[in-house]
Design an enzyme around this catalytic site. Structure first.
Site, PDB file in Angstrom:
ATOM      1  N   GLU A 155      -1.359  16.724  16.307  1.00 28.41           N
ATOM      2  CA  GLU A 155      -1.099  18.131  16.655  1.00 28.41           C
ATOM      3  C   GLU A 155      -2.262  18.968  16.145  1.00 28.41           C
ATOM      4  O   GLU A 155      -2.062  20.013  15.497  1.00 28.41           O
ATOM      5  CB  GLU A 155       0.212  18.597  16.023  1.00 28.41           C
ATOM      6  N   CYS A 188      10.757  23.615  15.150  1.00 30.62           N
ATOM      7  CA  CYS A 188       9.974  24.625  14.449  1.00 30.62           C
ATOM      8  C   CYS A 188       9.639  25.819  15.328  1.00 30.62           C
ATOM      9  O   CYS A 188       9.596  26.947  14.844  1.00 30.62           O
ATOM     10  CB  CYS A 188       8.703  24.011  13.881  1.00 30.62           C
TER      11      CYS A 188
END
Lengths: 656, 656
Positions: free
Chosen positions: B326, B422
């Site tokens: 990521e 998230c």
């Protein structure tokens, strides 16, 4: 019609003396084949051991306790589950090289290898070291993934090649016995496993065996493998269940199509799954279709070939767009940087093309064959014959290969040897057997598919005829062909391929211009041929900018440079970094030079071009402005020769 | 100079009444926040349980055996190791929404959540359910990967937000105690762990706590985390050794830079590693640099911001080019299709930009802030507030997302909720706290960074002043600002941001044209302001084609369409498939229409364009020919609103 008549001329009847190919073949013979024999015997200092010959020695010792090759009996099987195939490929390549270059030393190594291999064979003919060492009770329990029938297939190819090259039957007889063993366990009859190879090759290899033995059982087993594949209930699915439901592709869209087993092969009209497996299967399908006249099967072959060549093939002949599964992906998906393009897959495509040519001499097949040979196959080997690409990208960026996970399979430099060493010996076997791809006789017509310097002989109209080809192809478009008919004029049709890349050409027969009919890409000259008859073809070979179909998203606004069959590329060594900033200039503004001393002799192309200048500010985005371009001559080299001058960027497709 | 004076106006002092943002904020308040509370309590039918509140209840029961929330004591910890942070983010977002929309029901839910959370707190202040449930002896043993200090940081943010919104100290006091606990175990002194967060956020959160408590120890801990990070001997390396050498990134070029811990932070001048962690760290660094005047630290912040904005940021404000880790990748690497562009990373970039603005009001920071808000952040949420993108691609292809492993992280439709949830609460907390981003007071100058309908009050020159902003931004470029100075004229400088995207504008003060000096992107008006003073700005808002720097390989030959701060895209719903076949026509040939009923009201752009026609043959390659184009009007919609009309293709960058 005797369909076996349609096969290519025997390698024994052709001598290649070509300024382009002979050095490749010599490199294979003098460097690759000896190096591989050392590697197979774990004698390359610094390299990871192959374990391949050690596995056979151990298997032999376990089978015949009186033997002692010096391998401790408690040693396990080493390397991949398909490690056996490495020596099979080596035998095949070495056997081919014996055909055109006798070599007693090599023949001795071959005998040695074959003696060891055969001493590992079981009473019932079985011959796979992984199971001989790990427990024969487990054999044939995981056809899907454990490559048993794959190794079998490669050994069939090796045995046939060795027999054809040397006349020696030892390995051939061993493989006939192994075939009987497999036939006893696998087949349509009740009590047999209704399985087929997880990794195909046995299909085409059995056809090759059938060509020698004429034993219908051998054709039958190949046909069975093809007919059964993908039929419900799916053998692989049942096998998976028996093995605890461990299915690697369960989260993949491919599922059993990874193995080309998601549906019966005659319903497979789009090439899918693992690319090497796919084209190996299709080659076997073409062989069976040719021999049986199975129309549905032939139609599937035609559809699959058209799908690959028309929707899934890179301009270099590379196939397999996706590193995930080393697989074909979907129509018109042709990323240049993250491509897999395994060398073996391009080789498999050449196998498939050759077999389609045997069914019907059509230029489209020969075009693909030629494309793979001059581009995506030989790109797999360094010019010194010492290092190999598994993956053949059309765009290379060193920083991306280091930092971009999408490209971690894309190496910027060729590697010495692989743990999974399939590609190097595969290059060796196709280049060594190139003689088999040049001409073919098809129902009384002699076809020439590839242009390279060679002397070939054949029998037609009951006469022995030979033809000598002289050319500087692929660098020059002129080809001179001279016939000799020592036992008198022979009446037959000669079919010369007019390459698909060629827009204009002249043909002369005995120095007179001729314009014969062209059918399916072949100019057909029907006449009585006598000694001294001479054909001169001049294929115009301008530099051509090529674009790709609008369906291809990756190449919009770009062009590739070709000349003749050769695809060109830009390399950092000649053009600096950030090749994506370069643009092709006016088409036509180019010069062509043959550079003897560059990259073992290549024709390079200089093309007018420009480079986008740096912006005056270092912002990332700005309102669209007229591009500030500076002149920049672009230097193109043949794609196959890239990555021989240290790491750097490379691109085939260039902005226009 | 009291550097704390430079903070933005308090959210309490601003009321947003904006035709663009108020609906988003209402959607967060009425849909996202209530839905998330249900999700945190495992009450969403059909959704995977969050376990978040259950973990706290269980931790409370284990801590206080007299408590009974009905969770069986032998239940384990559920969800991710950082599951606690989900409720922290929810509390933070909910607290913000209370500021601008009192809601007794929501306040009750907050109290309930906080009671449960606090009842899980240990005697010594420790408060992390993963370790309370799994064994406190293991706490602080894996700072690198187990997100303990990440959850701590999110709770600090929650506690501060809740205290500021409600004046209630319960959670704040609990977090002050937790901070003391951490301070006792981690720090520079001998006997303490010389560690720091594996996933940053505590740094900026501690600064926020310091803003409330003025306790130097809180600033000190933040500073310690920043100073110690990446110093040799590397804490994470030693921790890795203690934990059996299990290092996930050992084969990655990133190594400890995944955590921004490969070298001391002041030496980090290129943004690297996990994108969210990176910008969270940089935000904390900026906070500490502002408060301590640390020049080296400020220079690092400036370099990192310049690196992101100038070399690694998508035109939408998305960052994190690589799904692997990521992570950020490398300069000018900006693939549009395989991008990660996590919603949280764009949010973190907005945090960073806001903090850089607090240090120095420069338009370049506000430009990035605005870019993220109108594009890469709100693209993360569906227009009905019910589904979310984790990944925000700039090019979407349904077939590729299905079949191309490189794009398996790229969803074509927003998802309801994530196992790793998230992004949804992160959107909730930034959109709910938007009021804090609009204006700031900096040493006597009031700056306006964002243009949206609002009424704000502030104190300057000892006087209370308020200003009212009316605008149809981002759809129209006119902004009217009216001042009220009830207690008499106030002398101060008003700084209006001239957006970086704006090439021409007019400013009027009380209906007279003015041309004030523009400094660092802000027009500065220094005068005595009295009630009724009115500024009218008209920022010309033409459609602009944008190109990217020649260093960017992915966007060669393409342009993006922008109007004002809004990035546009082509979607299949309006333009059909194969968007890569489309080309922009003559720049200037466009029309702009506001569509009230489309996508909750958007301004759409019609642009003259063409489409490459199919070839007459279906070959894959051909000699370059003049393109056969057909006229095709292109319909652009704002990027943030894509994927609200079913799955389909999308692209931001279009061929030109």
């Amino acid at each position: 019609m005797d369909r076996l008549n349609q096969i290519p001329l025997s390698m024994k009847d052709i001598a290649i003396t070509d300024s382009f190919w002979s050095p490749f073949m010599e490199r294979i013979r003098t460097k690759v084949i000896p190096y591989q024999w050392e590697a197979l015997n774990d004698r390359v200092p610094g390299a990871e051991p192959s374990y391949c010959m050690r596995n056979f020695k151990l298997a032999a010792e376990l089978t015949h306790p009186e033997l002692n090759y010096g391998v401790p009996r408690d040693t396990g099987h080493g390397g991949m589950v398909f490690q056996d195939s490495d020596v099979a490929k080596w035998i095949e390549a070495a056997a081919y090289s014996l055909v055109w270059s006798p070599d007693p030393e090599l023949e001795k190594s071959l005998d040695e290898a074959i003696d060891i291999i055969c001493s590992a064979q079981q009473e019932d003919g079985y011959l796979d070291t992984f199971y001989i060492i790990n427990g024969l009770d487990k054999r044939f329990t995981n056809l899907k993934d454990n490559h048993e029938l794959y190794c079998f297939g490669h050994f069939l190819e090796a045995a046939a090649a060795h027999y054809e090259a040397t006349g020696k039957r030892k390995l051939l007889d061993a493989l006939i016995r192994y075939t009987e063993c497999i036939d006893k366990h696998i087949g349509p009859e009740e009590g047999k496993l209704h399985g087929y190879p997880g990794h195909e090759i046995a299909e085409m290899a059995l056809i090759r065996l059938y060509g020698i033995t004429k034993n219908e059982k051998h054709l039958g087993l190949a046909k069975y493998f093809i007919d059964e594949r993908g039929k419900a209930p799916l053998y692989f699915e049942e096998e998976t269940k028996r093995n605890g439901n461990d299915f690697h592709w369960k989260d993949s869209y491919m599922q059993y199509q990874y193995y080309q087993a998601g549906k019966p092969v005659r319903e497979q009209l789009v090439a899918e799954g693992h690319a090497v497996r796919a084209v190996y299967l299709y080659s076997g399908m073409a062989d069976v279709a040719r021999l049986t006249g199975d129309k549905k099967l032939l139609e599937a072959c035609e559809a699959l070939f058209a799908n690959i060549a028309g929707k899934q093939m890179y301009i270099t002949g590379a196939i397999g767009q996706s590193a995930y599964g080393e697989a074909l992906s979907y129509d018109y998906d042709l990323p240049n940087d993250t491509v897999y393009g395994e060398t073996c897959a391009a080789i498999g495509l050449a196998f498939f093309a050759r077999r389609m040519l045997e069914i019907a001499p059509k230029g489209m097949y020969a075009d693909v064959l030629e494309k793979t040979l001059y581009n995506g196959i030989i790109s797999g080997m360094s010019l010194d014959g010492r290092a190999f690409f598994y993956v053949n990208p059309l765009e290379a960026l060193p920083e991306a290969s280091l930092k971009d996970r999408r490209m971690r399979h894309v190496k910027i430099e060729r590697q010495r040897w692989f743990v999974c060493a399939c590609c190097p010996p595969n290059i060796a076997r196709i280049v060594s057997s190139l003689g088999g791809y040049v001409h073919s006789l098809n129902t009384g017509t002699l076809y020439t598919h590839l242009y390279l310097g060679n002397e070939a002989k054949f029998t037609v109209d009951g006469k022995e005829v030979s033809l000598k080809t002289e050319t500087r192809y692929p660098w020059e478009g002129r080809v001179d062909i001279t016939f000799t008919a020592a036992s008198g004029a022979a009446f037959f049709t000669y079919g010369l391929r007019i390459p698909g890349w060629c827009r204009s050409y002249t043909l002369e027969l005995n120095e007179e211009k001729i314009a014969p009919a062209v059918q399916n890409g072949y100019a057909l000259l029907k006449r009585s041929w006598k000694s001294g008859d001479r054909i001169t073809c001049v294929f115009d070979m301008p530099v051509v900018l090529v674009e790709s179909n609008p369906h291809v998203r990756e190449n919009r606004g770009k062009a590739a440079v070709m000349r003749g069959p050769v695809v060109y590329c830009l390399e950092e060594a000649d053009n600096g970094t950030e090749l994506y900033r370069l643009r092709l200039g006016t088409p036509g503004a180019y010069s062509v030079t043959h550079e003897r001393d560059l990259l073992e002799g290549v024709t390079v192309i200089s093309f007018a071009g420009t480079r986008e200048k740096d912006w005056s500010t270092d912002v990332l985005y700005r309102p669209l402005d007229k591009p500030a371009l500076e002149d920049k001559p672009l230097c193109f080299i043949p794609y196959y020769a890239w990555a021989n001058r240290g790491p750097g960027e490379m691109t085939v497709w260039v902005n226009r």
